[in-house]
Design a protein around this motif. Structure first.
Motif, mmCIF file in Angstrom:
data_model
loop_
_atom_site.group_PDB
_atom_site.id
_atom_site.type_symbol
_atom_site.label_atom_id
_atom_site.label_comp_id
_atom_site.label_asym_id
_atom_site.label_seq_id
_atom_site.Cartn_x
_atom_site.Cartn_y
_atom_site.Cartn_z
ATOM 1 N N UNK A 167 0.814 -1.214 0.000
ATOM 2 C CA UNK A 167 0.000 0.000 0.000
ATOM 3 C C UNK A 167 0.848 1.266 0.000
ATOM 4 N N UNK A 168 0.163 2.386 -0.110
ATOM 5 C CA UNK A 168 0.774 3.695 0.037
ATOM 6 C C UNK A 168 0.293 4.312 1.345
ATOM 7 N N UNK A 169 1.216 4.899 2.090
ATOM 8 C CA UNK A 169 0.839 5.684 3.256
ATOM 9 C C UNK A 169 0.843 7.147 2.839
ATOM 10 N N UNK A 170 -0.276 7.852 3.051
ATOM 11 C CA UNK A 170 -0.380 9.250 2.660
ATOM 12 C C UNK A 170 -0.110 10.138 3.855
ATOM 13 N N UNK A 171 0.962 10.938 3.752
ATOM 14 C CA UNK A 171 1.365 11.821 4.835
ATOM 15 C C UNK A 171 0.978 13.241 4.465
ATOM 16 N N UNK A 172 0.096 13.907 5.231
ATOM 17 C CA UNK A 172 -0.360 15.253 4.880
ATOM 18 C C UNK A 172 0.747 16.284 5.053
#
Length: 405
Positions: free
Chosen positions: A198-203
């Motif tokens: 998966x991808x982890x989305x970091x704001x």
């Protein structure tokens, strides 16, 4: 577009009279009465054809060297090339005559495969060096663009066995014991499924950025959990699956008797977005395949159904400690992988990663009923212990939906 055909292959006794000839008797005597059969469906499983016996066509004279054989159990897979693969195992007759008796048989895993949408079938070579039985397969992509076929197999040796094929199942290289995955005597079926990392989305102040999770499970997971811990539920995919979705794991039915203890197996989700949608300038790479594995976690008996994760399957040491999803007698299981559209995904085309699991279980025996659990990758990452000595994260006890066999 033509209607896709569903295939179901099975190994079964040749006649009703030989249903009373169990596998154990065939192994001891070498009197193989098992046949390779298949049925098809052209209406997505609503109806099925009559069984077709493929034994002579596919196995031929080799059947004389097999005391018995069986498929699966559980699911087969299809590769990008279109090849259909059905996991199987055979008890090979190593010595036919010892003072007039069958002397020795050895179990070996292998695969039946078809390159013409199931019209014709062949079988590959055995895993050569270790005793292996019931098995399942995963097509594993690696970051360098390579692909291998991964086999995880039951074994009487106290641990699972894994083996790799670089020609899509025609030949398997030597198997290796996976000492992180224990077997109760004399072994038990386990299930494996693969999915893209998966991808982890970091704001950030201006926009979300996508970062792929890479590497082996042991060093990777602490960082992944820290990243997920800093994300609010919305950024991690929201709580549960989208409203109105038929697969949504709503509050389970209260009229279903629950044996043992089912640990909570659903919650917020990790999101996998399409690489093209990520604003990150990172060069394209092939998302590596991660694998989930379900199996009883005791080395003594069939109890405590657990889920393990590997982020680098070719490394036998990459498996995590288990998250126990059911405490009590439990046995065979079968996993699936779902990518469900998620309206709260942080990028267009985002998906929620979910894993349904069917497994045998009970209070006194593992074979009292078949239960269903749905959990997410986020649940797995939050609940698996990061070290062998770390306490396991337990979710609140909750009654689960079940299908009674």
């Amino acid at each position: 577009m033509p209607t896709p055909t569903c295939w179901c292959c099975a190994a079964a006794p040749s006649t009703a009279a030989t249903w009373r000839t169990p596998e154990a008797y065939q192994i001891v005597t070498g009197q193989n009465v098992t046949r390779l059969c298949c049925v098809t469906s052209a209406d997505q499983g609503l109806s099925w054809s009559t069984a077709t016996d493929l034994t002579q066509q596919v196995i031929g004279a080799t059947i004389k060297d097999w005391a018995t054989f069986a498929l699966g159990p559980g699911h087969g897979i299809q590769l990008r090339s279109g090849r259909l693969l059905v996991p199987a195992y055979s008890y090979h007759i190593d010595c036919k005559e010892c003072f007039g008796q069958l002397c020795k048989t050895t179990p070996h895993s292998f695969a039946f495969y078809s390159d013409d949408h199931g019209r014709g079938w062949r079988f590959g070579e055995f895993i050569p060096n270790l005793q292996t039985g019931e098995c399942q397969l995963v097509s594993v992509d690696e970051e360098d663009g390579s692909n291998v076929l991964y086999c995880n197999a039951r074994s009487p040796l106290g641990f699972r066995v894994q083996a790799l094929s670089t020609d899509d199942g025609a030949v398997f290289h030597g198997g290796q014991l996976v000492q992180r995955l224990v077997e109760p005597p004399p072994g038990c079926h386990g299930s494996v499924i693969g999915f893209p990392a998966p991808l982890v989305y970091v704001p950030s102040a201006s926009r979300d950025t996508g970062t792929p999770l890479r590497g082996s499970a042991r060093p990777l997971l602490p960082g992944a959990l820290r990243a997920l811990g800093h994300l609010p539920a919305r950024q991690a995919g929201g709580a549960g699956l989208p409203a109105g979705n038929p697969h949504q794991p709503d509050e389970p039915s209260e009229d279903c008797a629950t044996p043992g203890r089912h640990n909570d197996a659903h919650g917020v989700t990790l999101v996998r977005g399409h690489s093209a949608a990520s604003p990150s300038p990172t060069p394209f790479f092939q998302a590596p395949t991660w694998i989930l594995y379900s199996h009883p976690t005791s080395s003594m008996s069939r109890v405590n159904m657990g889920v393990h994760l590997s982020t680098f399957p070719r490394d036998a040491e990459s498996w995590t400690e288990p998250w126990v999803i059911y405490e009590g007698p439990s046995a065979y299981s079968d996993l699936a992988y779902l990518e469900l559209p998620h309206r709260e995904a942080p990028v267009a085309g985002g998906t929620a990663i979910a894993s349904p699991c069917l497994y045998e279980n009970g209070t006194r025996s593992p074979y009292e009923q078949i239960s269903f659990s749905m959990f997410t990758l986020h649940d797995v990452l939050q609940n698996i212990p990061l070290t062998a000595t770390a306490p396991r994260h337990r979710a609140k006890r909750r009654r689960r939906s079940c299908l009674v066999s």
